[in-house]
Scaffold this motif. Structure first.
Motif, PDB file in Angstrom:
ATOM      1  N   UNK A 299       0.869  -1.171   0.000  1.00  0.00           N
ATOM      2  CA  UNK A 299       0.000   0.000   0.000  1.00  0.00           C
ATOM      3  C   UNK A 299       0.913   1.232   0.000  1.00  0.00           C
ATOM      4  N   UNK A 300       0.707   2.169  -0.957  1.00  0.00           N
ATOM      5  CA  UNK A 300       1.587   3.342  -0.985  1.00  0.00           C
ATOM      6  C   UNK A 300       1.622   4.019   0.392  1.00  0.00           C
ATOM      7  N   UNK A 301       2.795   4.208   0.919  1.00  0.00           N
ATOM      8  CA  UNK A 301       3.016   4.793   2.251  1.00  0.00           C
ATOM      9  C   UNK A 301       2.375   3.988   3.378  1.00  0.00           C
ATOM     10  N   UNK A 302       1.992   2.780   3.111  1.00  0.00           N
ATOM     11  CA  UNK A 302       1.415   1.927   4.162  1.00  0.00           C
ATOM     12  C   UNK A 302       2.454   1.670   5.231  1.00  0.00           C
ATOM     13  N   UNK A 303       2.070   1.823   6.464  1.00  0.00           N
ATOM     14  CA  UNK A 303       3.057   1.741   7.549  1.00  0.00           C
ATOM     15  C   UNK A 303       3.722   0.375   7.624  1.00  0.00           C
ATOM     16  N   UNK A 304       2.983  -0.667   7.357  1.00  0.00           N
ATOM     17  CA  UNK A 304       3.564  -2.008   7.511  1.00  0.00           C
ATOM     18  C   UNK A 304       3.881  -2.648   6.154  1.00  0.00           C
ATOM     19  N   UNK A 305       2.919  -2.618   5.207  1.00  0.00           N
ATOM     20  CA  UNK A 305       3.159  -3.338   3.943  1.00  0.00           C
ATOM     21  C   UNK A 305       4.357  -2.747   3.201  1.00  0.00           C
ATOM     22  N   UNK A 306       4.495  -1.426   3.243  1.00  0.00           N
ATOM     23  CA  UNK A 306       5.601  -0.774   2.546  1.00  0.00           C
ATOM     24  C   UNK A 306       6.937  -1.139   3.199  1.00  0.00           C
ATOM     25  N   UNK A 307       6.918  -1.214   4.510  1.00  0.00           N
ATOM     26  CA  UNK A 307       8.143  -1.586   5.235  1.00  0.00           C
ATOM     27  C   UNK A 307       8.509  -3.040   4.921  1.00  0.00           C
ATOM     28  N   UNK A 308       7.504  -3.903   4.896  1.00  0.00           N
ATOM     29  CA  UNK A 308       7.774  -5.319   4.591  1.00  0.00           C
ATOM     30  C   UNK A 308       8.332  -5.464   3.170  1.00  0.00           C
ATOM     31  N   UNK A 309       7.820  -4.626   2.243  1.00  0.00           N
ATOM     32  CA  UNK A 309       8.253  -4.711   0.850  1.00  0.00           C
ATOM     33  C   UNK A 309       9.746  -4.383   0.707  1.00  0.00           C
ATOM     34  N   UNK A 310      10.287  -3.686   1.675  1.00  0.00           N
ATOM     35  CA  UNK A 310      11.699  -3.287   1.583  1.00  0.00           C
ATOM     36  C   UNK A 310      12.640  -4.226   2.327  1.00  0.00           C
ATOM     37  N   UNK A 311      12.109  -5.337   2.840  1.00  0.00           N
ATOM     38  CA  UNK A 311      12.974  -6.283   3.566  1.00  0.00           C
ATOM     39  C   UNK A 311      13.885  -7.035   2.603  1.00  0.00           C
ATOM     40  N   UNK A 312      15.016  -7.471   3.136  1.00  0.00           N
ATOM     41  CA  UNK A 312      15.999  -8.233   2.356  1.00  0.00           C
ATOM     42  C   UNK A 312      16.252  -9.553   3.087  1.00  0.00           C
ATOM     43  N   UNK A 313      16.697 -10.595   2.353  1.00  0.00           N
ATOM     44  CA  UNK A 313      17.003 -11.856   3.044  1.00  0.00           C
ATOM     45  C   UNK A 313      17.948 -11.611   4.223  1.00  0.00           C
ATOM     46  N   UNK A 314      17.645 -12.245   5.345  1.00  0.00           N
ATOM     47  CA  UNK A 314      18.463 -12.089   6.545  1.00  0.00           C
ATOM     48  C   UNK A 314      17.884 -11.078   7.528  1.00  0.00           C
ATOM     49  N   UNK A 315      17.011 -10.166   7.051  1.00  0.00           N
ATOM     50  CA  UNK A 315      16.375  -9.208   7.969  1.00  0.00           C
ATOM     51  C   UNK A 315      15.459  -9.961   8.932  1.00  0.00           C
ATOM     52  N   UNK A 316      15.164  -9.312  10.057  1.00  0.00           N
ATOM     53  CA  UNK A 316      14.272  -9.933  11.033  1.00  0.00           C
ATOM     54  C   UNK A 316      12.921  -9.223  11.053  1.00  0.00           C
ATOM     55  N   UNK A 317      11.859 -10.001  11.219  1.00  0.00           N
ATOM     56  CA  UNK A 317      10.508  -9.438  11.302  1.00  0.00           C
ATOM     57  C   UNK A 317       9.839 -10.008  12.555  1.00  0.00           C
ATOM     58  N   UNK A 318       9.204  -9.125  13.328  1.00  0.00           N
ATOM     59  CA  UNK A 318       8.466  -9.580  14.519  1.00  0.00           C
ATOM     60  C   UNK A 318       7.067 -10.023  14.100  1.00  0.00           C
ATOM     61  N   UNK A 319       6.621 -11.121  14.672  1.00  0.00           N
ATOM     62  CA  UNK A 319       5.295 -11.648  14.312  1.00  0.00           C
ATOM     63  C   UNK A 319       4.580 -12.163  15.554  1.00  0.00           C
TER      64      UNK A 319
END
Ligand SMILES: Cc1cc2nc3c(=O)[nH]c(=O)nc-3n(C[C@H](O)[C@H](O)[C@H](O)COP(=O)(O)OP(=O)(O)OC[C@H]3O[C@@H](n4cnc5c(N)ncnc54)[C@H](O)[C@@H]3O)c2cc1C
Ligand code: SF4
Lengths: 221, 304
Positions: free
Chosen positions: A64-84
């Motif tokens: 989602x353009x400027x979406x707080x979470x989806x946009x951030x997730x879209x910029x993740x790279x292999x090896x990054x950590x995500x809280x779930x």
């Protein structure tokens, strides 16, 4: 709370991607979502698209353009950590493993819980699976879905031979009607509202209709 | 963890003895089913949202233990709040067990989690005790309701309210109370929506004041022992929720008995692990939400 390592971020278009993360010891039923966090305190629910026996977790996400979470997730790279969060949910196409007859209808990323179900229970095939997207390139995992003998794709903004041209609700007449069938609808609110109404108008009991809204049509999305 | 009795807690900032309630009886036992909710309303006084586990899902096994203990203490009804109770995977089983013994009340946002499971909820009307639902409809205006609860949710909640009523359950609604509102006018504005949903025009409407977010510290007057005896009669003290009810809350894998439904964000109100112990303890009125009870008679209960 789980900390999951990103394995892959695979874009199928500029705005649609599959996020693959390590599974850790996350246990889930098809239809479950987890809340994924951005680097701050914001979290959003995302439905798991992986099968319950897979080693990894998959999510199908619309950026989602400027979406707080989806946009951030879209910029993740292999090896990054995500809280779930732990998995949770109130939409359970998996209940049909008890021999219930079921119909799946999805738009866009709303195919995720159905893919999870089909991957978890490959022998429990729904009576019909309808999937609506705007253009062919926006369809997730089409090869896998087209293996189902009773799968129909609707393309609302593109004409491609062998696929229905129009919104997925243009295919409602194909839906078998019977009192013992459960109808699972996931994705855009307008598809879910229109389909629920059509089903009720055709005599389907409200208790047989199950809904999960991911997105709203009249948003600037 | 039990209520701590530090001087700071026993006395107000002016060093006067803090006002308290001595619980009288256990008429009503509330269960917090967990702060996981399908919605994320910005005003939520529980801070609930999807995936949240500040307060964890209560299990059937845990709930059964407290239901059985409450029956020994003469409880008259069981009530459930969240989060959204129907997000808890064992909630329908918990309700099923509770309804074997006493009437029950469920607070719900009446959206997808309940809508999707209504086929399992409807048979509960055949249980030995009645089940009532209190549906949140914040304002008699769909646009205002949806501004915080999310698009389409007024319509869904209203539709579910009608289906529950037609399904044979008791229904009421909860709404927000605005400062300086003309309460009768606001209540009357619901009439066309009630008619639309096919529910009685005189449906019970429970009004809630602003409770503030968990952990917040709004400035309110402190309640002293002398306020409680000079301005509040014994009969009035008996109407405070903490006098006749308790709430079960699960945090960090452990269930605790809290003083009432409004104070689960402060550990001082965890009165122990059993109802028998909790009923013996004085509840010190040191939470900002206690002031709502003191000043306005806030209550989550509907009477038996
Ligand atoms: C149960 C559930 C499961 C979900 N599963 C998925 C999934 O598998 N894949 C997926 O891509 N999404 C899914 N969603 C949607 C997802 O949770 C977020 O709403 C979405 O990713 C936008 O969040 P954001 O933080 O990026 O945008 P935000 O920062 O929340 O929003 C930015 C702007 O975009 C608009 N917007 C945001 N969200 C929506 C929305 N849902 N509909 C319409 N407009 C919106 C608003 O105008 C908002 O101001 C699911 C939602 C639910 C309730
Ligand atoms: S629906 Fe209720 S519990 Fe859920 S976030 Fe909104 S106010 Fe809080």
């Amino acid at each position: 709370m789980n900390t999951l390592t990103v394995l892959n971020v695979i874009f199928i278009t500029d705005e649609l991607f599959e996020l693959q993360v390590e599974r850790g010891d996350v246990q889930f039923e098809p239809g479950a979502c987890v809340a994924l966090f951005n680097n701050g305190d914001e979290s959003r629910p995302y439905s798991i698209a992986a099968g319950s026996e897979e080693d990894i977790l998959r999510f199908l996400i619309r950026r989602v353009p400027n979406g707080l979470v989806s946009d951030w997730l879209a910029q993740r790279k292999p090896g990054d950590l995500v809280q779930a969060s732990a998995p949770f949910g109130w939409f359970r196409p998996g209940r049909s493993v008890n021999g219930e007859r079921s119909i799946f209808i999805a738009t866009g990323t709303g195919i995720a819980p159905f893919l999870s179900y089909l991957r978890s229970y490959p022998l429990q095939i729904p009576e019909l699976c309808l999937y609506g997207v705007r253009r062919l390139e926006e369809g997730f995992n089409l090869k896998e879905l087209q293996n189902l003998y009773n799968f129909r794709l609707a393309l609302s903004q593109e004409e491609v031979s062998s696929h229905f041209h129009g919104r997925v609700t243009g295919l409602l007449e194909l839906i078998p009607l019977a009192t013992d069938i459960h109808y699972y609808l996931c994705g855009l609110d307008t598809m879910i509202d229109e389909t629920s109404k059509w089903l009720e108008d055709h005599g389907v009991a409200y208790t047989q209709i199950h809904r999960e809204i991911f997105f709203y049509e009249d948003a600037t999305l | 963890m039990k209520m701590q009795r530090s001087d700071e807690w026993l006395n107000t900032s002016q060093n006067e003895p803090r006002g308290y309630i001595q619980p009288q009886k256990l008429d009503e036992l509330w269960f917090h089913t967990g702060t996981n909710c399908n919605l994320r309303c910005p005003f939520c006084f529980e801070g609930s949202k999807p995936g949240d586990n500040r307060i964890e899902f209560l299990t059937l096994k845990e709930a059964r233990g407290f239901i059985d203990e409450a029956l020994e203490l003469g409880v008259k009804k069981f009530s459930f709040t969240g989060g959204e109770p129907f997000v808890n995977p064992e909630f329908i089983q918990i309700l099923d067990y509770a309804l074997e013994h006493r009437p029950c009340l469920v607070l719900t946002n009446a959206t997808e989690p309940l809508m999707n499971q209504i086929g399992e909820v409807l048979p509960l009307r055949d249980k030995p005790n009645p089940l009532n639902f209190r549906v949140s409809l914040d304002h008699p205006d769909p646009v205002k309701h949806d501004e915080s609860r999310g698009r389409g949710n007024f319509r869904k909640a209203l539709d579910t309210l009608g289906r529950l009523h037609r399904g044979g359950f008791g229904v009421s609604i909860a709404r927000q109370m605005l400062t300086d509102e003309d309460s009768d006018t606001v209540d009357q504005a619901y009439a066309p929506y009630f008619e639309n949903a096919g529910v009685p025009a005189n449906l019970l409407i429970i009004k809630f004041p602003e409770f503030h977010l968990p952990g917040s510290l709004p400035q309110v007057a402190e309640i002293t022992e002398s306020c409680m005896t000079r301005f509040i009669s014994p009969e009035q003290r008996a109407t405070f929720m903490c006098s006749f009810s308790k709430m079960i809350v699960k945090k960090n894998g452990q269930c605790g008995v809290y003083a009432c439904t409004l104070v689960d964000d402060v550990e001082n109100y965890d009165l122990g692990n059993t109802l028998h112990d909790a009923m013996k303890q004085r509840v010190l009125l040191g939470h900002h939400r206690c002031y709502s009870c003191f000043a306005g008679g806030a209550s989550c209960s509907e009477g038996s």
